[in-house]
Design an enzyme around this catalytic site. Structure first.
Site, PDB file in Angstrom:
ATOM      1  CG  ASN A   7     -52.312  -3.797  51.901  1.00 26.96           C
ATOM      2  OD1 ASN A   7     -52.977  -4.254  50.987  1.00 26.96           O
ATOM      3  ND2 ASN A   7     -52.551  -2.623  52.449  1.00 26.96           N
ATOM      4  CD  GLU A  34     -56.075  -1.682  50.852  1.00 29.75           C
ATOM      5  OE1 GLU A  34     -54.834  -1.558  50.808  1.00 29.75           O
ATOM      6  OE2 GLU A  34     -56.848  -1.104  50.082  1.00 29.75           O
ATOM      7  CG  ASP A 148     -50.366  -0.365  54.734  1.00 32.70           C
ATOM      8  OD1 ASP A 148     -49.545   0.532  55.017  1.00 32.70           O
ATOM      9  OD2 ASP A 148     -51.161  -0.290  53.769  1.00 32.70           O
ATOM     10  CG  ASN A 150     -51.132   3.682  54.841  1.00 30.64           C
ATOM     11  OD1 ASN A 150     -50.619   3.671  53.728  1.00 30.64           O
ATOM     12  ND2 ASN A 150     -52.305   3.123  55.080  1.00 30.64           N
ATOM     13  CG  ASP A 220     -46.504  -2.892  53.971  1.00 33.98           C
ATOM     14  OD1 ASP A 220     -47.700  -3.108  54.244  1.00 33.98           O
ATOM     15  OD2 ASP A 220     -46.133  -2.273  52.942  1.00 33.98           O
ATOM     16  CG  ASP A 253     -50.885  -1.522  46.111  1.00 32.68           C
ATOM     17  OD1 ASP A 253     -51.351  -2.453  46.802  1.00 32.68           O
ATOM     18  OD2 ASP A 253     -51.350  -0.360  46.147  1.00 32.68           O
ATOM     19  CG  HIS A 254     -48.889  -3.039  50.275  1.00 34.81           C
ATOM     20  ND1 HIS A 254     -48.428  -2.205  51.262  1.00 34.81           N
ATOM     21  CD2 HIS A 254     -49.993  -2.439  49.755  1.00 34.81           C
ATOM     22  CE1 HIS A 254     -49.214  -1.148  51.349  1.00 34.81           C
ATOM     23  NE2 HIS A 254     -50.173  -1.268  50.446  1.00 34.81           N
TER      24      HIS A 254
END
Length: 263
Positions: A7, A34, A148, A150, A220, A253-254
DNA sequence: ATGGTAGCGCTGCTA
């Protein structure tokens, strides 16, 4: 085959980092989420110069998924295909066949808050993902989902479960919906290779120095059918890619999740 | 302490 999922939180903002990462790690297939990138603006030429074909499914400022491959890219299917589904309008799924493996780049809706309409839509989307698998592939063949999700599958997949009371990503219905997807016949590859550990985490909030403090989550995932899981020779999360050093741009951020497969 | 950061894009939403 080296398969990776990442991501990138905007492909436009992360172009340099993604290209550097590809050059350094040499994935054969890279699943992106994303991208925040409309198909017309997708940098297919940049990937082509690196020797990769690509397929994308994005419509602008949010969401967006893609597949980048140097081992073939055929039979592309965007979203849930022709099925008309209320929860499928966003660009969160693309699949293709790469070197005999059916690969899916998956970006599960966040869900926002348990008492919101978005939480129910997240569960519905996951049910549609299971239906998509049933309709489009065979668990006896080579199948891989990366993305991802989530969802933290277990309590040890977050830094402190006590911080998550009443929050999404760890609720029983989300975990049950993930188990229903996996009941298609899929193995959580990283978990199987790291059976005794917490994590390894793949996401850390930008805020509050979460990465430095180790406050992350494992959301992930790479899920593989049994025949493909039997070919796994290694799997890891590349935490280095989450660090901010050596580039003018911020990291995603991943972190990427990497899986190596024997022929 | 109901905060904090990043991206998109220009206002506030999404994560």
């Amino acid at each position: 085959m080296r398969l990776a999922t990442w991501n990138v939180n905007s492909l436009k903002a992360r172009r340099g980092r993604v290209e550097e990462w590809i050059a350094e790690h040499g994935p054969d297939v890279l699943l992106l989420q994303e991208t925040k990138c409309a198909d017309a603006a997708f940098p297919a030429g940049a990937f082509s110069q690196l020797g990769y074909e690509s397929a994308c499914h994005g419509d602008g400022r949010w969401n967006g998924v893609a597949i980048v491959s140097r081992v073939g890219l055929t039979k592309v299917r965007a979203g849930f295909g022709d099925r008309v589904l209320s929860a499928s309008a966003e660009c969160r799924l693309i699949s293709a066949e790469c070197d005999g493996v059916r690969v899916y780049s998956v970006y599960v809706p966040n869900g926002r808050a348990v008492d919101s309409e978005y939480y129910g839509a997240k569960l519905e989307w996951l049910a549609n993902l299971r239906a998509e698998l049933d309709a489009t592939c065979d668990p006896a063949a080579a199948v891989a989902l990366g993305g991802d999700f989530n969802i933290a599958p277990e309590d040890r997949d977050v830094w402190d479960i006590g911080e998550f009371a009443g929050l999404t990503h760890v609720t029983a219905p989300e975990r049950e919906a993930l188990r229903d997807v996996m009941a298609f016949g899929l193995v959580d590859v990283v978990r199987r290779l790291h059976p005794e550990e917490a994590g390894p985490f793949s996401w850390w909030d930008y805020r509050g120095g979460a990465f430095h403090k180790g406050e992350g989550m494992r959301i992930d995932l790479v899920l593989a059918s049994a025949p493909l899981a039997a070919r796994v020779t290694g799997a890891f999360v590349d935490r280095e890619a989450r660090k901010g050093q050596g580039s003018e741009r911020q990291p995603s951020d991943h972190a990427p999740v990497v899986v190596d497969l024997a022929p």
